[in-house]
Design a protein around this motif. Structure first.
Motif, PDB file in Angstrom:
ATOM      1  N   ASP A 277      -4.415   5.607   2.300  1.00  0.00           N
ATOM      2  CA  ASP A 277      -3.224   4.896   2.780  1.00  0.00           C
ATOM      3  C   ASP A 277      -2.160   4.893   1.687  1.00  0.00           C
ATOM      4  O   ASP A 277      -0.991   5.154   1.945  1.00  0.00           O
ATOM      5  CB  ASP A 277      -3.599   3.461   3.174  1.00  0.00           C
ATOM      6  CG  ASP A 277      -2.407   2.688   3.710  1.00  0.00           C
ATOM      7  OD1 ASP A 277      -2.140   2.782   4.925  1.00  0.00           O
ATOM      8  OD2 ASP A 277      -1.728   2.004   2.915  1.00  0.00           O
ATOM      9  N   ARG A 296      -0.947   0.974   9.731  1.00  0.00           N
ATOM     10  CA  ARG A 296      -1.894   1.582   8.794  1.00  0.00           C
ATOM     11  C   ARG A 296      -1.808   3.111   8.904  1.00  0.00           C
ATOM     12  O   ARG A 296      -1.320   3.634   9.905  1.00  0.00           O
ATOM     13  CB  ARG A 296      -3.307   1.085   9.096  1.00  0.00           C
ATOM     14  CG  ARG A 296      -3.768   1.483  10.485  1.00  0.00           C
ATOM     15  CD  ARG A 296      -5.013   0.748  10.941  1.00  0.00           C
ATOM     16  NE  ARG A 296      -5.285   1.125  12.336  1.00  0.00           N
ATOM     17  CZ  ARG A 296      -6.136   0.508  13.132  1.00  0.00           C
ATOM     18  NH1 ARG A 296      -6.811  -0.542  12.704  1.00  0.00           N
ATOM     19  NH2 ARG A 296      -6.310   0.920  14.371  1.00  0.00           N
ATOM     20  N   THR A 297      -2.335   3.800   7.881  1.00  0.00           N
ATOM     21  CA  THR A 297      -2.217   5.262   7.856  1.00  0.00           C
ATOM     22  C   THR A 297      -3.162   5.943   8.833  1.00  0.00           C
ATOM     23  O   THR A 297      -2.879   7.052   9.296  1.00  0.00           O
ATOM     24  CB  THR A 297      -2.441   5.777   6.414  1.00  0.00           C
ATOM     25  OG1 THR A 297      -1.320   5.359   5.626  1.00  0.00           O
ATOM     26  CG2 THR A 297      -2.548   7.283   6.343  1.00  0.00           C
ATOM     27  N   PHE A 312      -6.394   1.527   5.654  1.00  0.00           N
ATOM     28  CA  PHE A 312      -5.320   0.569   5.372  1.00  0.00           C
ATOM     29  C   PHE A 312      -5.376   0.165   3.903  1.00  0.00           C
ATOM     30  O   PHE A 312      -6.413   0.323   3.242  1.00  0.00           O
ATOM     31  CB  PHE A 312      -5.431  -0.671   6.278  1.00  0.00           C
ATOM     32  CG  PHE A 312      -6.709  -1.454   6.105  1.00  0.00           C
ATOM     33  CD1 PHE A 312      -7.828  -1.158   6.865  1.00  0.00           C
ATOM     34  CD2 PHE A 312      -6.787  -2.509   5.181  1.00  0.00           C
ATOM     35  CE1 PHE A 312      -9.012  -1.884   6.712  1.00  0.00           C
ATOM     36  CE2 PHE A 312      -7.966  -3.235   5.024  1.00  0.00           C
ATOM     37  CZ  PHE A 312      -9.076  -2.919   5.798  1.00  0.00           C
TER      38      PHE A 312
END
Ligand code: CO
Length: 366
Positions: A277, A296-297, A312
């Motif tokens: 992330d 989040r990624t 995250f």
């Protein structure tokens, strides 16, 4: 399956659980190979730390367990007043009257829990979510091959849908074309989710639903879609420029592609999930768009669309070979447009491999 059940027994003992109760869904399929639809009649498997499996189910489902000597079935008929008996006999057979029986809080319904509580009033039902997630989080070669096929189907379907793209078709029309192509290219009919097709201002909403708005010149177009193969999901996102777009919209697309690359490059065994992330987020923050990357990624992917590990900030879960998750940074400018670039990756012995291969730069439509 026997290998998975052996791992389950170890996980249950470590979590101080005597058994786990599962209703139809990914974990039941993963551990038993059995598939049931979630309906108004309860189907519950009890898997004990001693390696025994009891299954409460309607009589009409008997053929599914006929050739499964390791599963002890407890059938019930059409009269709901008798269903509780089947639960009582199953609990008794496995000696679980005073047990700690783990459950999946996001799966098990009040319906099943009430039957279990009535059958074992002195038992307790703590969450087994962590223990089960730990089993499913690391995929074997067969699972990864299934996910790779789900990715291939999704990519081929998008390529076919793009060939049918016409300027001015609505988001819903393009989404319908994409669903059709997913099925034509071999996806199982239970798609991971309905595709997101979001153009213009809608693309600035990460969870947009397709509308009747025509896709028009100057729009950014986000397509977030996936396919299903042997129960395993893919989940991809690509962003397109419809005709020429404002320079800033082209710029955020380039930044999102760079953030996606940074996330994939950071991913390797031995580091916390949060590092992935951070790598992606740093690229977007350094470009001045940190406030516009609002999620989040990524998230783990497998038999569920959203499972562990979640990518995250601060997630300490250590990445291990065989873990599969999405890397999907985005930038969303309210009222104007958004971009997201999402790939599905698997952690390897020394890094991460993307299962998805479609180009990530901003391609132009029309
Ligand atoms: Co996703």
């Amino acid at each position: 399956m026997s290998h998975r059940l052996a791992r389950l027994q170890t996980a249950l003992r470590r979590a101080h659980l005597d058994a786990v109760a599962l209703n139809p869904g990914p974990s039941l399929s993963y551990l038993t190979g059995l598939h049931f639809h979630l309906m108004e009649r309860p189907v519950v498997a009890l898997l004990s730390a001693q390696g025994e499996t009891a299954l409460v189910l309607p009589e009409l489902e008997a053929p599914k367990v006929a050739d499964r000597p390791n599963i002890r079935p407890f059938f019930y008929g059409e009269d709901p007043a008798r269903w509780g008996d089947a639960f009582r006999r199953a609990v008794e057979a496995l000696g679980l009257a005073r047990a700690r029986i783990g459950v999946e809080p996001t799966r098990l319904r009040v319906l099943e829990l009430r039957f279990l509580e009535a059958a074992a009033p002195e038992a307790v039902f703590p969450s087994a979510a962590e223990a089960i997630a730990a089993l499913r989080m690391t995929k074997d070669a067969e699972e990864i091959a299934a996910m790779e096929q789900a990715v291939r189907i999704a990519q081929d379907a998008l390529t076919a849908a793009l060939a049918a793209f016409r300027m001015g078709m609505t988001e819903r029309e393009f989404a319908a074309e994409l669903v059709l192509q997913l099925l034509r290219h071999g996806s199982e009919p239970e798609l991971p989710f309905q595709p997101i097709v979001a153009a213009g201002p809608n693309s600035a909403n990460p969870h947009a639903v397709p509308t009747d708005r025509p896709i028009s010149r100057g729009d950014l177009l986000i397509v977030d879609w996936g396919a299903t193969w042997q129960g395993y999901f893919s989940d991809l996102t690509r962003t397109f420029a419809v005709g020429a777009v404002e320079p800033e919209l082209a710029r955020i697309a380039e930044i999102a592609a760079q953030a996606n690359a940074a996330g994939r490059e950071a991913a390797r065994p031995g580091i916390p999930a949060g590092e992935v992330d951070r790598a992606a987020r740093n690229v977007i923050a350094a470009a001045g768009y940190g406030d516009f990357f609002t999620h989040r990624t990524g998230h783990g992917l497998g038999l569920d669309v959203h499972e562990r590990p979640f990518i995250f900030a601060g997630n300490e879960t250590v990445l291990r070979p065989g873990m599969t998750f999405t890397v999907e940074p985005g930038i969303y400018l309210p009222g104007r447009g958004g971009v997201r670039v999402e790939d599905d990756v698997v952690i390897t012995a020394d890094g991460a491999r993307s299962l998805s291969t479609l180009p990530r730069h901003l391609a132009r439509l029309g």
